[in-house]
Design an enzyme around this catalytic site. Sequence first.
Site, PDB file in Angstrom:
ATOM      1  CB  SER A 187       4.102  -6.912   7.518  1.00 44.74           C
ATOM      2  OG  SER A 187       3.478  -5.749   7.086  1.00 44.74           O
ATOM      3  CG  ASP A 237       2.317  -5.364  10.226  1.00 44.70           C
ATOM      4  OD1 ASP A 237       3.184  -5.674  11.062  1.00 44.70           O
ATOM      5  OD2 ASP A 237       1.571  -6.211   9.702  1.00 44.70           O
ATOM      6  NE  ARG A 286      -3.393  -2.093   3.025  1.00 42.31           N
ATOM      7  CZ  ARG A 286      -3.132  -3.384   3.194  1.00 42.31           C
ATOM      8  NH1 ARG A 286      -1.896  -3.825   3.165  1.00 42.31           N
ATOM      9  NH2 ARG A 286      -4.105  -4.253   3.388  1.00 42.31           N
TER      10      ARG A 286
END
Length: 498
Positions: free
Chosen positions: A176, A229, A108
Amino acid sequence: MGKVAVAFAAVAVVAACSVAAVMVDRRMKSRRKWRTVVEILKELEDDCDTPVGRLRQVVDAMAVEMHAGLASEGGSKLKMLLTFVDDLPTGREKGTYYALHLGGTYFRILRVLLGGQRSYLDVQDVERHPIPSHLMNSTSEVLFNFLAFSLERFIEKEENGSNSQGVRRELAFTFSFPVKHTSISSGVLIKWTKGFEISEMVGQDIAECLQGALNRRGLDMHVGALVNDTVGALSLGYYHDPDTVVAVVFGTGSNACYLERTDAIIKCQGLLTTSGSMVVNMEWGNFWSSHLPRTSYDIDLDAESSNANDMGFEKMISGMYLGDIVRRVILRMSQESDIFGPISPVLSEPYILRTNSVSAMHEDDTPELQEVARILKDLGVSDVPVKVRKLVVKICDVVTRRAGRLAAAGIAGILKKIGRDGSGGITSGRSRSEIQMQKRTVVAVEGGLYMNYTMFREYMEEALVEILGEEVSQYVVVKAMEDGSSIGSALLVASLQS
Ligand code: ADP
Ligand code: MG
């Protein structure tokens, strides 16, 4: 009756008897097969059972492992990693910041505009794309060139040539995967998880890799923070509500972080921060306890995965794996009975059944379970009766219920460690008065599994109340943070500038 007629009648009787015998035989076989399937289901239910007593054992084990991981390096399967994040965003941040988030399934990119007041948070166009699967086992250069290229495209589109002042852009890299940090903006990859396998990157500084790729493209952008994250989600939670002290992600993988007192981080004696605390990235996906209810499907899934003997908790509770557990149960049923018709070769393909499909089947509210039929058809299983479709829904329910309940036990374990579960926690120098006074505690939660799979979320929240009890639960608020990891990371990089 003539002889011929008698013979004919006799043959007819014999034929009728044998047809009946065949039918009885078939019915018996079919009943036996159905019984086999019911037994497999019963075994699954028993092996996945999570009565509250067992959940409490998991809670205790989680709290104990957290202590062990904080006491010494390698003291637990929980790495309890330092993040060097000691101050979380306050709401006073100002300016324009970017975040790039590499998840397990998606990456993203977004831009936030901050006006110096909590209420002035403008999140501009969140771009979300699936990570091309070839990147997961490519090379460091290919991966980072791709990310830099995607960022460049995003900036061109967003700014439309308006960054004429030549201000250097500040970027948070939300990553992440487990990182050993040396500062808030640097750290090396410990290992890959969630199916990624670029071995040359293990031990490399992740922020440096991205900065190098940005420089090669000539992008005037600075990687100001390297953020797990979960830490991003915590930052967004805290920004909106300073009672937020825990964040958990349930997406492709699963992980949690929380705010810990520095003096409780025994493995780093003398660690000083102005706030007296630091966010600890637990890497809870690797949590293990003999109290976790493990099935033969979990054992096989682990053995055949690219990271065997690793991430045991994640493999029971996260989006990457739930679908594959369900697939394994259906495959076994189809091998040991014919209720799914001829064995479909598609069912033998690992990860072919996605957790998105599990939730679609589980939450199918059509009377004939048409969605279940459609998804089974995609798996090469056609024309199964409604009774069999119901059985599939039940499998989804058992697997997801276990996941949701274990997830709740994990959260309660963290609350126990920090003395917010109403039990007094495990003492770690915490004063009695601190323990006794129940504080409002917000747990920020995000990730595709949690956001989109209602039954998972409901099972988790129900079990949390069961574990904590009605009274303590009133003080524990679970808050969904859509895109929290990415937005929160941008806020965090902003807080470093002010
Ligand atoms: P990432 O893990 O890449 O950061 P997300 O947090 O969005 O991305 O999580 C994506 C994962 O969430 C998917 O791979 C899937 O396992 C799970 N997921 C997404 N949508 C659903 C859904 N409708 N039902 C169940 N699981 C879902
Ligand atoms: Mg994520």
